[in-house]
Each structure stands twice: as structure tokens, then as C-alpha cells.
Write a protein that holds these residues in place. Structure first.
Motif, PDB file in Angstrom:
ATOM      1  N   UNK A  29       0.845  -1.190   0.000  1.00 37.16           N
ATOM      2  CA  UNK A  29       0.000   0.000   0.000  1.00 37.16           C
ATOM      3  C   UNK A  29       0.887   1.249   0.000  1.00 37.16           C
ATOM      4  N   UNK A  30       0.507   2.213  -0.800  1.00 41.57           N
ATOM      5  CA  UNK A  30       1.219   3.493  -0.850  1.00 41.57           C
ATOM      6  C   UNK A  30       0.194   4.617  -0.779  1.00 41.57           C
ATOM      7  N   UNK A  31       0.543   5.680  -0.077  1.00 43.75           N
ATOM      8  CA  UNK A  31      -0.298   6.857   0.013  1.00 43.75           C
ATOM      9  C   UNK A  31       0.433   8.006  -0.664  1.00 43.75           C
ATOM     10  N   UNK A  32      -0.274   8.687  -1.548  1.00 50.54           N
ATOM     11  CA  UNK A  32       0.305   9.823  -2.257  1.00 50.54           C
ATOM     12  C   UNK A  32      -0.474  11.077  -1.919  1.00 50.54           C
ATOM     13  N   UNK A  33       0.237  12.175  -1.783  1.00 53.61           N
ATOM     14  CA  UNK A  33      -0.384  13.490  -1.650  1.00 53.61           C
ATOM     15  C   UNK A  33       0.040  14.291  -2.876  1.00 53.61           C
ATOM     16  N   UNK A  34      -0.937  14.973  -3.466  1.00 48.13           N
ATOM     17  CA  UNK A  34      -0.688  15.732  -4.685  1.00 48.13           C
ATOM     18  C   UNK A  34      -1.237  17.131  -4.497  1.00 48.13           C
ATOM     19  N   UNK A  35      -0.483  18.106  -4.988  1.00 50.01           N
ATOM     20  CA  UNK A  35      -1.025  19.464  -5.002  1.00 50.01           C
ATOM     21  C   UNK A  35      -0.650  20.119  -6.318  1.00 50.01           C
ATOM     22  N   UNK A  36      -1.512  20.971  -6.756  1.00 55.59           N
ATOM     23  CA  UNK A  36      -1.287  21.715  -7.995  1.00 55.59           C
ATOM     24  C   UNK A  36      -0.724  23.091  -7.661  1.00 55.59           C
ATOM     25  N   UNK A  37      -0.058  23.668  -8.633  1.00 53.92           N
ATOM     26  CA  UNK A  37       0.427  25.030  -8.426  1.00 53.92           C
ATOM     27  C   UNK A  37       0.437  25.770  -9.752  1.00 53.92           C
ATOM     28  N   UNK A  39       1.907  29.872 -11.352  1.00 46.95           N
ATOM     29  CA  UNK A  39       2.667  31.083 -11.056  1.00 46.95           C
ATOM     30  C   UNK A  39       1.870  32.278 -11.569  1.00 46.95           C
ATOM     31  N   UNK A  40       1.669  33.249 -10.687  1.00 50.72           N
ATOM     32  CA  UNK A  40       0.968  34.472 -11.043  1.00 50.72           C
ATOM     33  C   UNK A  40       1.800  35.643 -10.537  1.00 50.72           C
ATOM     34  N   UNK A  41       2.203  36.502 -11.436  1.00 55.43           N
ATOM     35  CA  UNK A  41       3.041  37.657 -11.080  1.00 55.43           C
ATOM     36  C   UNK A  41       4.285  37.219 -10.303  1.00 55.43           C
ATOM     37  N   UNK A  42       4.938  36.161 -10.824  1.00 55.12           N
ATOM     38  CA  UNK A  42       6.158  35.609 -10.217  1.00 55.12           C
ATOM     39  C   UNK A  42       5.964  35.075  -8.793  1.00 55.12           C
ATOM     40  N   UNK A  43       4.737  34.783  -8.419  1.00 49.77           N
ATOM     41  CA  UNK A  43       4.444  34.204  -7.110  1.00 49.77           C
ATOM     42  C   UNK A  43       3.769  32.851  -7.339  1.00 49.77           C
ATOM     43  N   UNK A  44       4.281  31.816  -6.658  1.00 50.46           N
ATOM     44  CA  UNK A  44       3.681  30.487  -6.802  1.00 50.46           C
ATOM     45  C   UNK A  44       2.444  30.381  -5.918  1.00 50.46           C
ATOM     46  N   UNK A  45       1.372  29.902  -6.506  1.00 50.43           N
ATOM     47  CA  UNK A  45       0.109  29.690  -5.807  1.00 50.43           C
ATOM     48  C   UNK A  45      -0.135  28.173  -5.755  1.00 50.43           C
ATOM     49  N   UNK A  46      -0.427  27.638  -4.558  1.00 54.45           N
ATOM     50  CA  UNK A  46      -0.598  26.200  -4.377  1.00 54.45           C
ATOM     51  C   UNK A  46      -2.033  25.856  -3.992  1.00 54.45           C
ATOM     52  N   UNK A  47      -2.473  24.711  -4.459  1.00 50.81           N
ATOM     53  CA  UNK A  47      -3.770  24.172  -4.027  1.00 50.81           C
ATOM     54  C   UNK A  47      -3.570  23.427  -2.714  1.00 50.81           C
ATOM     55  N   UNK A  48      -4.676  22.971  -2.140  1.00 51.18           N
ATOM     56  CA  UNK A  48      -4.589  22.085  -0.984  1.00 51.18           C
ATOM     57  C   UNK A  48      -4.164  20.699  -1.498  1.00 51.18           C
ATOM     58  N   UNK A  49      -3.644  19.883  -0.598  1.00 49.80           N
ATOM     59  CA  UNK A  49      -3.255  18.524  -0.971  1.00 49.80           C
ATOM     60  C   UNK A  49      -4.481  17.654  -1.201  1.00 49.80           C
ATOM     61  N   UNK A  50      -4.387  16.806  -2.207  1.00 47.13           N
ATOM     62  CA  UNK A  50      -5.342  15.711  -2.400  1.00 47.13           C
ATOM     63  C   UNK A  50      -4.586  14.440  -2.047  1.00 47.13           C
ATOM     64  N   UNK A  51      -5.250  13.486  -1.418  1.00 45.74           N
ATOM     65  CA  UNK A  51      -4.571  12.268  -0.990  1.00 45.74           C
ATOM     66  C   UNK A  51      -5.172  11.052  -1.690  1.00 45.74           C
ATOM     67  N   UNK A  52      -4.319  10.128  -2.077  1.00 45.76           N
ATOM     68  CA  UNK A  52      -4.729   8.900  -2.740  1.00 45.76           C
ATOM     69  C   UNK A  52      -3.995   7.731  -2.103  1.00 45.76           C
TER      70      UNK A  52
END
Length: 141
Positions: A29-37, A39-52
Motif C-alpha cells: 500500500x502506498x499513500x500519495x499526496x498531490x497538489x497543484x500550483x 505562477x501568477x506575477x512571479x508568485x507560486x500559488x498552491x492548491x490544498x493537498x489531495x490524498x490517494x
């Protein structure tokens, strides 16, 4: 998260919406966390983690015995690491018939005349889902 260490580690950045879980231990069994990001005006914007949580497929079954004694055919195999159980099928005409599901490492098929072809596969059950390995075929005359 690697279930054997209970820790997360970064697997990398990926511009594609998929990840191939290769080179992992069978039936684990493996658990993965994924988040999207983005870049807006040279600033990285991140989503919340999704877990699988997922399971790698069990290894193939290695048949150690396949022999006939009268009309009975005995099959035995090595234990597959982390397998919950095994499914055994026999070829009937052009289709396959499921004979049994067992947690053991052997099975005797009774009242079998002529040459018979069997297939066996391991599975691991996790959270009500069965993860199946590949079939191993064995023919007995």
C-alpha cells in the motif's frame, strides 16, 4: 507516503496529470499526496493537498506442484508476499470456470478427466477492494 516508512518524500514536479508507480514492492500500500500550483506575477500559488491510497499488484504465483492422481489434480504454489488469497480457474471448452478462492497454498481439483489447463492469480484486499496479480497457467495431462 511510503507505507513502510510512514513518511512523505517529494517525487518531483510533473507538468503532466499522471504518475507511474514503477519499481515499487508488489502488493504494498502506498499513500500519495498531490497538489497543484501555478505562477501568477512571479508568485507560486498552491492548491490544498489531495490524498490517494493505492496498492501495487501482487507478484505472480509460482506453481511448485501440478500432478494428477487418478481423477484428482493437485496444485501447490509458493506464498506470494502480502497476498490475501488466490483464485483458481480451470479451462472449460473455450472459457474459464472459477473453481475456488483460497487463502491456502494448495488446492485439489476433483473429478478431472483428460488434460486440464488451470490458471491461478494472487490478490490483495484493502479497504474492500481486491488488487489482482497476473495469471499463471499450468497444464496437467
Amino acid at each position: 507516503m511510503d507505507s513502510t516508512t510512514d513518511s512523505y518524500r517529494k517525487l518531483g514536479d510533473n507538468a503532466y496529470p499522471y504518475y507511474t508507480n514503477s519499481g515499487k514492492s508488489s502488493g504494498t500500500m502506498y499513500t500519495y499526496r498531490v497538489k497543484a500550483y501555478y505562477v501568477s506575477d512571479n508568485v507560486m500559488q498552491y492548491s490544498k493537498y489531495a490524498q490517494l491510497v493505492t496498492c501495487t499488484l501482487p507478484a505472480n504465483v509460482t506453481v511448485t506442484t501440478a500432478k494428477r492422481s487418478g481423477s484428482n489434480i493437485s496444485l501447490a504454489w509458493n506464498k506470494v508476499s502480502k497476498a490475501t488469497g488466490y483464485e483458481i480457474y480451470v479451462k472449460s471448452g473455450s472459457s474459464w470456470k472459477k473453481l475456488t478462492t483460497t487463502s491456502g497454498k494448495s488446492y485439489t481439483a476433483k473429478n478431472m478427466s483428460g488434460t486440464k489447463t488451470f490458471k491461478i492469480r494472487a490478490y490483495r484486499k484493502y479497504n474492500g477492494v481486491n488488487y489482482y496479480g497476473a495469471y499463471t497457467e499450468k497444464t496437467v495431462k
